[in-house]
Design an enzyme around this catalytic site. Structure first.
Site, PDB file in Angstrom:
ATOM      1  N   HIS A  11      -0.666  -0.155   5.700  1.00 22.20           N
ATOM      2  CA  HIS A  11      -1.169   0.724   6.756  1.00 22.20           C
ATOM      3  C   HIS A  11      -0.239   1.913   7.014  1.00 22.20           C
ATOM      4  O   HIS A  11       0.278   2.111   8.112  1.00 22.20           O
ATOM      5  CB  HIS A  11      -1.392  -0.055   8.061  1.00 22.20           C
ATOM      6  CG  HIS A  11      -2.442  -1.108   7.960  1.00 22.20           C
ATOM      7  ND1 HIS A  11      -2.981  -1.739   9.051  1.00 22.20           N
ATOM      8  CD2 HIS A  11      -3.063  -1.675   6.885  1.00 22.20           C
ATOM      9  CE1 HIS A  11      -3.880  -2.633   8.658  1.00 22.20           C
ATOM     10  NE2 HIS A  11      -3.939  -2.597   7.334  1.00 22.20           N
ATOM     11  N   GLN A  20       0.812  -1.214   0.000  1.00 22.22           N
ATOM     12  CA  GLN A  20       0.000   0.000   0.000  1.00 22.22           C
ATOM     13  C   GLN A  20       0.849   1.270   0.000  1.00 22.22           C
ATOM     14  O   GLN A  20       0.310   2.372   0.042  1.00 22.22           O
ATOM     15  CB  GLN A  20      -0.928   0.003   1.217  1.00 22.22           C
ATOM     16  CG  GLN A  20      -1.911  -1.154   1.221  1.00 22.22           C
ATOM     17  CD  GLN A  20      -2.616  -1.335   2.558  1.00 22.22           C
ATOM     18  OE1 GLN A  20      -2.396  -0.580   3.507  1.00 22.22           O
ATOM     19  NE2 GLN A  20      -3.471  -2.348   2.642  1.00 22.22           N
TER      20      GLN A  20
END
Length: 396
Positions: free
Chosen positions: A162, A98
């Site tokens: 995250h 991510q």
């Protein structure tokens, strides 16, 4: 809660059975259709195409639009055209999982100082780890100059998930900025020892800084031994939407839950938002994460989603294009592939309306200077996607 679906269910089911490219083509073909909602009928109009993992949208006073692509490019849309060359001078990112180039926000006085703020996954020297960082540079022509990190989170990890990474100015000389928990595994038996519950690191926090990256003297943990002074709130999982209320100055954030339990939170100084001790989700393998849903000294969300919609992007609308939506909160959903409009009264959500569903992974939601609502659509596999906008049906 009332729920308005703007795309026929049959069309959604048909799209779900198509290959990804065909489904995207079908969505594009249907985009000019009139979508119905409780207050406004609207169309979805394509603004820019051929983007790879667009993560954030920003508008400059001269009319240009900036778009970050997570692999590490800062793109420009000028006079309705996506320029072929990205802006130079962007810091090197660790584009893994991510991570990558994430938020972009111009300084409120950009017209005079030309300052651009970027958030990104910063690699360590050998690239084996990354953390969330904020960089600031001055935009000159097609290049960022004098780029420097003004904040590097103590949230290093070999993992690629995250990062949080939304940033907002409060209009009082401060920036607020989110840092995810870096996917530190939650274990019910040791939930209180999770890094998001530990003030000696930045994992799972909302940060408050002065615009130059220094620490405001009135931050809640400035004088607490063992606590990092940049922290404004803690106990978060992965906040990917952040907005300052234009009337009250309140700070709002949405964050991913695990499997269930996405949250909308009013962010207050020094408060603990409970992750992973309390919450409304379960682990991806079905295991229990949380000790309970409530605990004294830990904040309850103003709203939560079960099942998850994978919240990302948060807008509090103030424009004139959709007058009956003024004051509404708009939340993008990625797993839910939806745009949700929330009516918020004080600290209570009184209505949730789904404006778009099955339209793609909505990564960012922004209000343009024209009062239209702009969405960045992401493809998990890195396929080319678009930035689109909602316009009143009467405007097309």
């Amino acid at each position: 809660m009332p729920r308005t679906l703007s795309i026929p269910v049959a069309a959604l089911l048909a799209a779900a059975t198509l290959p990804a490219g065909a489904a995207r083509a079908q969505s594009a073909g249907a985009a000019q259709a009139v979508h119905k909602s409780q207050h406004h009928d609207f169309r979805v109009v394509t603004v820019a195409e051929g983007l790879v993992n667009p993560w954030s949208i920003a508008f400059l006073p001269g009319g240009d639009m900036l778009i970050t692509e997570r692999p590490g490019r800062l793109r420009v849309v000028r006079n309705g055209v996506l320029l072929p060359d990205p802006i130079e001078g962007v810091p090197a990112v660790r584009a893994r999982g991510q991570g990558g180039l994430l938020d972009v926000v111009p300084h409120p006085d950009f017209a005079n100082n030309r300052l651009i703020y970027l958030t990104y996954s910063k690699p360590n020297e050998d690239g084996s780890q990354a953390t969330t960082a904020v960089a600031r540079g001055r935009l000159e022509g097609n290049r960022l100059v004098d780029v420097q990190d003004i904040f590097v989170a103590k949230a290093w990890s070999t993992g690629g998930n995250h990062f949080g990474s939304r940033l907002a100015f409060d209009g009082r000389g401060h920036i607020f900025f989110s840092v995810g928990d870096r996917a530190a595994p939650p274990v019910r038996e040791t939930a209180e020892q999770h890094p998001a519950q530990n003030l000696s690191n930045h994992q799972g926090t909302i940060i408050r800084l002065n615009e130059d990256g220094s620490v405001p003297a009135d931050n809640p943990f400035v004088n607490r031994a063992g606590a990092l002074p940049e922290i404004w709130s803690y106990g978060h999982r992965n906040p990917q939407g952040l907005a300052i209320h234009p009337e009250t100055g309140d700070v709002w954030a949405n964050e991913h839950g695990p499997r269930g339990g996405d949250e909308l939170n009013l962010i207050l100084p020094g408060r603990n938002y409970g992750w992973p001790v309390i919450g409304y989700g379960i682990n991806y393998n079905g295991d229990t994460i949380h000790v309970s849903t409530h605990r004294e000294g830990m904040e309850q969300p103003v709203h939560y989603w079960v099942p998850s919609i994978a919240t990302s992007g948060l807008l509090i609308y103030t424009g004139n294009a959709f007058p009956q939506w003024r004051g509404s909160f708009f939340v993008g959903g990625m797993a839910g592939q939806q745009l949700a409009r929330l009516t918020v009264e004080g600290q209570r959500v009184t209505n949730v309306e789904v404006l778009l569903e099955g339209f793609g992974r909505i990564r960012d939601v922004r209000q343009g200077p024209d009062g239209f609502i702009y969405l960045a659509i992401d493809d998990r596999g890195g396929g080319a996607t678009s930035v689109v906008r909602l316009e009143p049906a009467s405007a097309s």
